[in-house]
Design an enzyme around this catalytic site. Structure first.
Site, PDB file in Angstrom:
ATOM      1  N   ARG A 129     -24.626  39.670  11.299  1.00 45.89           N
ATOM      2  CA  ARG A 129     -24.813  39.617  10.160  1.00 45.89           C
ATOM      3  C   ARG A 129     -26.349  38.998   9.798  1.00 45.89           C
ATOM      4  O   ARG A 129     -27.199  38.720  10.593  1.00 45.89           O
ATOM      5  CB  ARG A 129     -23.938  38.328   9.551  1.00 45.89           C
ATOM      6  CG  ARG A 129     -23.050  37.557  10.789  1.00 45.89           C
ATOM      7  CD  ARG A 129     -24.248  36.532  11.280  1.00 45.89           C
ATOM      8  NE  ARG A 129     -24.623  35.779  10.304  1.00 45.89           N
ATOM      9  CZ  ARG A 129     -25.954  35.241  10.334  1.00 45.89           C
ATOM     10  NH1 ARG A 129     -26.618  35.586  11.352  1.00 45.89           N
ATOM     11  NH2 ARG A 129     -26.499  34.713   9.396  1.00 45.89           N
ATOM     12  N   ASP A 158     -31.059  37.433   0.993  1.00 44.43           N
ATOM     13  CA  ASP A 158     -30.351  38.674   1.348  1.00 44.43           C
ATOM     14  C   ASP A 158     -30.669  39.792   0.334  1.00 44.43           C
ATOM     15  O   ASP A 158     -30.559  41.008   0.693  1.00 44.43           O
ATOM     16  CB  ASP A 158     -28.899  38.510   1.209  1.00 44.43           C
ATOM     17  CG  ASP A 158     -28.394  37.583   2.309  1.00 44.43           C
ATOM     18  OD1 ASP A 158     -28.240  36.366   2.018  1.00 44.43           O
ATOM     19  OD2 ASP A 158     -27.743  38.123   3.330  1.00 44.43           O
TER      20      ASP A 158
END
Ligand code: MRU
Length: 368
Positions: free
Chosen positions: A53, A244
């Site tokens: 992740r 992100d």
């Protein structure tokens, strides 16, 4: 970075030259385990269940996923299928789109017989580039930390607050938000990191704390709601988070709770910086709050918690009143007006369309 004296990246081509190995992040902080990805489906699964992740690492894993797919079926159809399966794994981190776009555009021009080899080369290149980018971010960010350190008494640490894990475990190596921390620490600047635990997946408590600890960086884990209090009492000198997806205008999407830290930082005149590798910039978007897709994850991540008991076994328990609904938005957007600066591989930028475009003109041209 080092794990018990051995140097690791988070993802690498296995010795057999045929499969890919990752550090399985679902096992942290209780175990350090390596998992093998043999197929594109393994790579997609690893991203979906968060064995890997963090935006840059998701991109790198997707690139290897395409390479594994090309070994099984290197036709045009095989390439398109692999990209569309991998694209569905997680919605928010734009590095996934960036890596898959790059793979698709490069590989479609290559004869199918050579595609697997070309795809592995490209994935290796993406990983090496990520490390270079993070080291450059580290150098630029270290200047900020060094400047704060000069205002302190000798030996007094610079207190840095971070949210989620934007450390080496979220990238191929070094991390984004942590690169300036590691470089400062290695350069002899005293630092101390406030680590937000980052409910519900606890990336701060499980991952950031683990990696800082293994590198010998002084740190303290705090609950997510402590940041405002610490800032009011002068205990935070600078906030550095990852991202992100960041829009062309400098709106920053990051792990849920980042926005509240930025608000508290603004109210307390604490500089709020975002470490931003350029593959995380989405030049197609201008309004982060309206346009960035926010992942809604399973409510069980909120209502249940997994941890190690005093007896040493791993258990999952329920922590929410039975029958209550739970919501689990995984990311939020911090508007550019709350961001002091973006620490990129090309220097520290003001969070504005003009500054971002000036620093990355080739990316603006590509997205036009
Ligand atoms: O849900 P995750 O663990 O993938 O979220 C990760 C983050 O929000 C990170 O802070 C972000 O990807 C920046 S990583 C360098």
């Amino acid at each position: 970075m080092n794990v018990d004296g051995k140097k690791y990246r988070t993802i690498w081509l296995a010795k057999d030259g045929d499969s890919v190995e990752i550090i399985d992040q679902t096992k942290f902080p209780y175990a350090f385990e390596i998992a093998k990805l043999r197929t594109m489906e393994d790579a997609a699964h690893a991203i979906r269940v968060m064995q890997v992740r963090g935006a840059p690492l998701i991109g790198a894993t997707a690139a290897y996923g395409v390479a594994l797919a090309m070994r099984a079926d290197s036709s045009d159809e095989g390439l398109h299928n692999a990209c569309s399966v991998l694209l569905q794994t997680r919605p928010t981190a734009v590095n996934l789109h960036w890596a898959l776009d790059r793979a698709r555009k490069n590989l479609i021009r290559v004869e199918p017989a050579y595609r697997a080899a070309a795809a592995f080369t490209l994935a290796n290149e993406i990983c090496d580039e990520d490390i270079g980018i993070n080291m450059a971010i580290g150098m630029h960010g270290m200047e900020l930390i060094a400047a704060i350190s000069e205002t302190k008494r000798k030996g007094e640490p610079v207190n840095i607050l971070t949210h989620c894990n934007a450390g080496w475990l979220a990238t191929v190596d070094w991390g984004t938000a942590t690169a300036p921390v590691y470089m400062s620490h290695e350069g002899g600047i005293p630092v101390h990191v406030w680590v937000d635990e980052t409910r519900p997946r606890n990336q701060g408590a499980f991952l950031t704390a683990w990696e800082l600890g293994h590198h010998g960086v002084p740190h303290t884990v705090v609950v997510d709601n402590a940041g405002g209090h610490l800032m009011q009492h002068g205990q935070v000198d600078i906030v550095i988070t990852g991202t992100d997806r960041t829009t062309a205008t400098g709106d920053v999407c990051n792990k849920i709770g980042t926005y509240l830290k930025a608000l508290a930082a603004k109210d307390n005149d604490v500089p709020f910086y975002v470490a931003l590798p350029s593959p995380t910039i989405d030049f197609a978007l201008s309004d982060g709050v309206r346009e960035i897709p926010i992942e809604e994850r399973d409510g069980s991540e909120v209502s249940r918690m997994t941890g190690r008991t005093d007896r040493g076994d791993i258990q999952t328990i329920n922590i929410v009143a039975e029958g209550s609904d739970v919501g689990n938005p995984a990311f939020d957007v911090t508007p550019a007006r709350l961001v002091t600066g973006l620490i990129t591989e090309r220097g520290i930028l003001e969070p504005s369309r003009q500054a971002i475009a000036q620093a990355f003109p080739e990316r603006v041209k590509m997205s036009a």
